[in-house]
Motif scaffolding. Structure first.
Motif, PDB file in Angstrom:
ATOM      1  N   GLY A  23       0.825  -1.220   0.000  1.00 38.86           N
ATOM      2  CA  GLY A  23       0.000   0.000   0.000  1.00 38.86           C
ATOM      3  C   GLY A  23       0.852   1.261   0.000  1.00 38.86           C
ATOM      4  O   GLY A  23       0.584   2.218  -0.745  1.00 38.86           O
ATOM      5  N   VAL A  24       1.881   1.258   0.831  1.00 38.80           N
ATOM      6  CA  VAL A  24       2.779   2.418   0.880  1.00 38.80           C
ATOM      7  C   VAL A  24       3.520   2.560  -0.443  1.00 38.80           C
ATOM      8  O   VAL A  24       3.680   3.674  -0.963  1.00 38.80           O
ATOM      9  N   TRP A  26       2.467   1.579  -3.403  1.00 37.97           N
ATOM     10  CA  TRP A  26       1.511   2.057  -4.402  1.00 37.97           C
ATOM     11  C   TRP A  26       1.285   3.561  -4.247  1.00 37.97           C
ATOM     12  O   TRP A  26       1.291   4.306  -5.223  1.00 37.97           O
ATOM     13  N   TRP A  27       1.096   4.006  -2.991  1.00 34.52           N
ATOM     14  CA  TRP A  27       0.865   5.432  -2.730  1.00 34.52           C
ATOM     15  C   TRP A  27       2.084   6.255  -3.147  1.00 34.52           C
ATOM     16  O   TRP A  27       1.956   7.316  -3.759  1.00 34.52           O
ATOM     17  N   THR A  28       3.266   5.752  -2.850  1.00 36.47           N
ATOM     18  CA  THR A  28       4.496   6.460  -3.199  1.00 36.47           C
ATOM     19  C   THR A  28       4.657   6.544  -4.710  1.00 36.47           C
ATOM     20  O   THR A  28       5.006   7.605  -5.247  1.00 36.47           O
ATOM     21  N   ARG A  30       2.314   6.430  -6.945  1.00 37.76           N
ATOM     22  CA  ARG A  30       1.298   7.343  -7.448  1.00 37.76           C
ATOM     23  C   ARG A  30       1.727   8.795  -7.245  1.00 37.76           C
ATOM     24  O   ARG A  30       1.604   9.632  -8.139  1.00 37.76           O
ATOM     25  N   THR A  31       2.275   9.108  -6.084  1.00 38.14           N
ATOM     26  CA  THR A  31       2.749  10.458  -5.789  1.00 38.14           C
ATOM     27  C   THR A  31       3.916  10.834  -6.698  1.00 38.14           C
ATOM     28  O   THR A  31       3.971  11.955  -7.222  1.00 38.14           O
ATOM     29  N   LYS A  33       4.508   9.652  -9.655  1.00 41.71           N
ATOM     30  CA  LYS A  33       3.968   9.820 -11.000  1.00 41.71           C
ATOM     31  C   LYS A  33       3.333  11.209 -11.160  1.00 41.71           C
ATOM     32  O   LYS A  33       3.551  11.879 -12.177  1.00 41.71           O
TER      33      LYS A  33
END
Length: 126
Positions: A23-24, A26-28, A30-31, A33
């Motif tokens: 999850g972390v 994926w969030w990282t 996305r950020t 990107k």
């Protein structure tokens, strides 16, 4: 404590750690990107602004060159006009300007200084 329970607790801890890590991550990603897209957009805007600035400088240089050429041509034309009038008579524009300067006006006072040297501070008072 039972060995099987201990294995289940350890396995669930590992799985939950992997889920949190995913999850972390994926969030990282996305950020990152989003930030890369912003950076790319800013770079494109900077490149566009740089190009427009270069074009503006080029146009200013061309206009300055054209202005210098026009001034030189005007000076040459004025010199030719003066050479054409050897008697020294003023041009029609100069004659009209002198005539307008000499005529009294109703709105603005003439260009003479007051007798005492000071401007009238109450012009509409009798």
């Amino acid at each position: 404590m039972d060995m099987q329970l201990l294995l289940w607790v350890a396995a669930s801890a590992v799985v939950s750690g992997l889920a949190v890590g995913a999850g972390v991550g994926w969030w990282t990603m996305r950020t990152v990107k989003v930030l890369r897209a912003r950076l790319e957009h800013a770079e494109q805007a900077r490149a566009t602004a740089h190009e427009r600035s270069r074009q503006a400088r080029q146009q200013v240089a061309q206009l300055q060159q054209a202005l210098a050429t026009a001034k030189a041509q005007q000076a040459a034309a004025d010199e030719a006009a003066r050479a054409h009038k050897p008697d020294g008579t003023p041009s029609r524009r100069e004659q009209l300007a002198r005539k307008l300067d000499d005529e009294p006006t109703l709105v603005l006072p003439r260009r003479e200084l007051p007798a005492d040297g000071f401007a009238d501070t109450m012009p509409f008072q009798d």
